[in-house]
Scaffold this motif. Structure first.
Motif, short mmCIF file in Angstrom:
data_model
loop_
_atom_site.label_atom_id
_atom_site.label_comp_id
_atom_site.label_asym_id
_atom_site.label_seq_id
_atom_site.Cartn_x
_atom_site.Cartn_y
_atom_site.Cartn_z
N ARG A 186 -14.62 -26.32 -31.44
CA ARG A 186 -13.26 -26.77 -31.72
C ARG A 186 -12.77 -26.23 -33.06
N LYS A 187 -13.61 -26.28 -34.08
CA LYS A 187 -13.21 -25.80 -35.40
C LYS A 187 -12.92 -24.30 -35.39
N ILE A 188 -13.72 -23.54 -34.68
CA ILE A 188 -13.49 -22.10 -34.59
C ILE A 188 -12.17 -21.83 -33.88
N THR A 189 -11.91 -22.57 -32.81
CA THR A 189 -10.65 -22.42 -32.09
C THR A 189 -9.46 -22.71 -33.00
N GLU A 190 -9.54 -23.80 -33.75
CA GLU A 190 -8.44 -24.16 -34.66
C GLU A 190 -8.22 -23.09 -35.71
N LYS A 191 -9.28 -22.43 -36.14
CA LYS A 191 -9.17 -21.37 -37.14
C LYS A 191 -8.32 -20.21 -36.63
N TYR A 192 -8.43 -19.93 -35.32
CA TYR A 192 -7.73 -18.78 -34.76
C TYR A 192 -6.34 -19.11 -34.21
N GLN A 193 -6.06 -20.39 -33.99
CA GLN A 193 -4.80 -20.73 -33.32
C GLN A 193 -3.57 -20.21 -34.05
N ALA A 219 -0.94 -17.39 -32.83
CA ALA A 219 0.46 -17.82 -32.72
C ALA A 219 1.40 -16.82 -33.40
N GLU A 220 0.97 -16.27 -34.53
CA GLU A 220 1.78 -15.28 -35.23
C GLU A 220 1.99 -14.02 -34.40
N LYS A 221 1.10 -13.78 -33.45
CA LYS A 221 1.22 -12.61 -32.57
C LYS A 221 1.77 -13.01 -31.20
N GLN A 222 2.36 -14.21 -31.12
CA GLN A 222 2.97 -14.72 -29.89
C GLN A 222 1.98 -14.83 -28.73
N VAL A 223 0.74 -15.16 -29.05
CA VAL A 223 -0.28 -15.40 -28.03
C VAL A 223 -0.53 -16.90 -27.94
N ILE A 224 -0.35 -17.47 -26.76
CA ILE A 224 -0.62 -18.89 -26.54
C ILE A 224 -2.13 -19.10 -26.55
N MET A 225 -2.59 -20.11 -27.27
CA MET A 225 -4.01 -20.44 -27.26
C MET A 225 -4.17 -21.86 -26.72
N THR A 226 -4.67 -21.95 -25.50
CA THR A 226 -4.81 -23.22 -24.80
C THR A 226 -6.26 -23.65 -24.85
N TYR A 227 -6.53 -24.79 -25.48
CA TYR A 227 -7.90 -25.27 -25.64
C TYR A 227 -8.06 -26.61 -24.93
N ILE A 251 -10.90 -10.20 -29.39
CA ILE A 251 -9.60 -10.30 -28.72
C ILE A 251 -8.47 -10.02 -29.71
N PHE A 252 -8.57 -10.64 -30.88
CA PHE A 252 -7.54 -10.47 -31.91
C PHE A 252 -7.39 -9.00 -32.31
N ASP A 253 -8.47 -8.27 -32.30
CA ASP A 253 -8.46 -6.87 -32.75
C ASP A 253 -8.07 -5.88 -31.66
N MET A 254 -7.78 -6.35 -30.45
CA MET A 254 -7.45 -5.42 -29.37
C MET A 254 -6.09 -4.74 -29.60
N THR A 255 -5.95 -3.56 -29.03
CA THR A 255 -4.70 -2.81 -29.16
C THR A 255 -3.59 -3.42 -28.32
N PHE A 256 -3.96 -4.15 -27.27
CA PHE A 256 -3.01 -4.79 -26.37
C PHE A 256 -3.46 -6.23 -26.21
N LEU A 257 -2.62 -7.19 -26.58
CA LEU A 257 -3.02 -8.60 -26.60
C LEU A 257 -2.60 -9.33 -25.34
N PRO A 258 -3.33 -10.37 -24.96
CA PRO A 258 -2.96 -11.16 -23.78
C PRO A 258 -1.77 -12.06 -24.09
N ASN A 259 -1.18 -12.63 -23.04
CA ASN A 259 -0.14 -13.64 -23.22
C ASN A 259 -0.73 -14.99 -23.58
N GLU A 260 -1.95 -15.23 -23.09
CA GLU A 260 -2.60 -16.52 -23.29
C GLU A 260 -4.11 -16.33 -23.40
#
Length: 349
Positions: free
Chosen positions: A62-69, A73-81, A38-47
């Motif tokens: 949970r740890k993997i999610t926290e690693k990516y949050q 966030a730097e790419k303005q993508v909301i990550m809801t866990y 997802i992070f590597d896509m040319t067009f990113l989601p809003n969430e």
């Protein structure tokens, strides 16, 4: 970002945009790979919204999610866990993801599948052209471990289109049996939510049947996701599912329950919309899909094959010559029946 389980209802209006929805359960390594895709896509989601369904490897997820949050966030993508307090099972977890997603277009994907680099870009092009469509399906790559080495492309239709009630109802199952990359119009889906089919493992077929009879199911011209082959099913851990489904395999009774669910959904949808879909979906299961079932059951015991035949007969899914022939081949040749399925697939390519 964690959010309360009711926060999806606080919005006055659903925002136009994309929520990638992941029903997470075990398989942390594949989940990590999915988030990277997802992070590597040319067009990113809003969430990106994740509902972890009380799996044994929750801490790792949970740890993997926290690693990516912070990266998202730097790419303005909301990550809801979200961590479910109990195991909801597949159908309820999918419904919950759609419920809580913040954006109009909810893109479902299993946590062991992957997005292609331009996957969301392809979805965005289609949704901008067809803003009122109920659902969107897609061709997808099939891969085992490395998506850069695909083993084929699963394609149902040759071109981009929208399938509606004037088309073959068999396409409902063909287009939406595999959940990875399906896009749900949340504004359309919210009023339809129900727990009636929980345990069928086919909530997306319920939505697809309704989409077929109303605003239609779109189909992308190009693949948007990759579907990983070979991973065993994990749905047997859910209490309702576990009464019949067995973790790690598709049991005979488990598969029969899934197909009964499809037929129940078809009947209810047909009765509601007065659109004939039941018999065509029955034929789809009995003819085309039975090939996959008997292929998956090459080499099993004759006792189990007889059980499979009996379950299909109960559902009126054994009356055609194709399942009868496949049953005979498996009973007669055992493991050697593999060569028949292999050659048939080769000829179909």
């Amino acid at each position: 970002m964690k959010k309360s389980e009711n926060s999806g209802f606080l919005m006055d209006k659903i925002i136009d945009g994309y929520s990638i929805a992941i029903p997470a359960y075990d398989r942390p390594e594949e989940y990590d790979e999915l988030l990277r895709s997802i992070f590597d896509m040319t067009f990113l989601p809003n969430e990106i919204i994740i509902c972890e369904d009380f799996s044994k490897q929750r801490n790792e997820i949970r740890k993997i999610t926290e690693k990516y949050q912070s990266q998202f966030a730097e790419k303005q993508v909301i990550m809801t866990y979200i961590e479910n307090e109990t195991n909801l099972g597949y159908d309820a977890n999918i419904r919950k993801l759609i419920d809580l997603a913040l954006y109009k277009w909810v893109v479902l994907i299993g946590n062991d599948d992957l997005f292609l680099k331009n996957g969301l870009e392809e979805i965005d092009k289609f949704c901008k052209k067809n803003p009122n469509v109920a659902m969107v399906s897609r061709p997808f790559l099939r891969f085992e471990k490395d998506i850069s080495k695909p083993i084929g492309v699963s394609r149902i239709l040759p071109n981009e289109t929208i399938v509606k009630k004037q088309d073959s109802p068999r396409l409902i199952f063909r287009m939406c049996g595999f959940v990875g990359g399906l896009v749900i119009n949340k504004e359309w889906a919210q009023p339809l939510k129900t727990d009636k089919y929980d345990g069928t493992l086919y909530y997306q077929i319920y939505l697809a049947a309704n989409a077929f009879c109303t605003k239609g199911i779109g189909y992308l011209g190009k693949p948007s996701v990759g579907g990983r082959t070979g991973n065993p099913p994990l749905f047997g851990d859910f209490q309702k599912a576990g009464e019949i489904h067995i973790r790690g395999i598709y049991s005979v009774k488990g598969r029969a329950k899934m197909w009964k669910g499809v037929l129940d959904i078809a009947k209810d949808t047909q009765d509601f919309y007065k659109v004939e879909i039941v018999e065509e979906l029955r034929k789809e299961l009995m003819i085309r899909q039975s090939f996959h079932i008997f292929e998956m059951n090459v080499g099993i015991s004759k006792c189990t094959l007889k059980e499979l035949k009996e379950e299909l007969q109960k559902l009126n899914l054994f009356g055609h010559w194709i399942p009868k022939t496949l049953y005979f081949l498996n009973m007669t040749f055992g493991k050697n029946a593999f060569y028949f399925y292999y050659l048939t697939r080769k000829l179909m390519q």
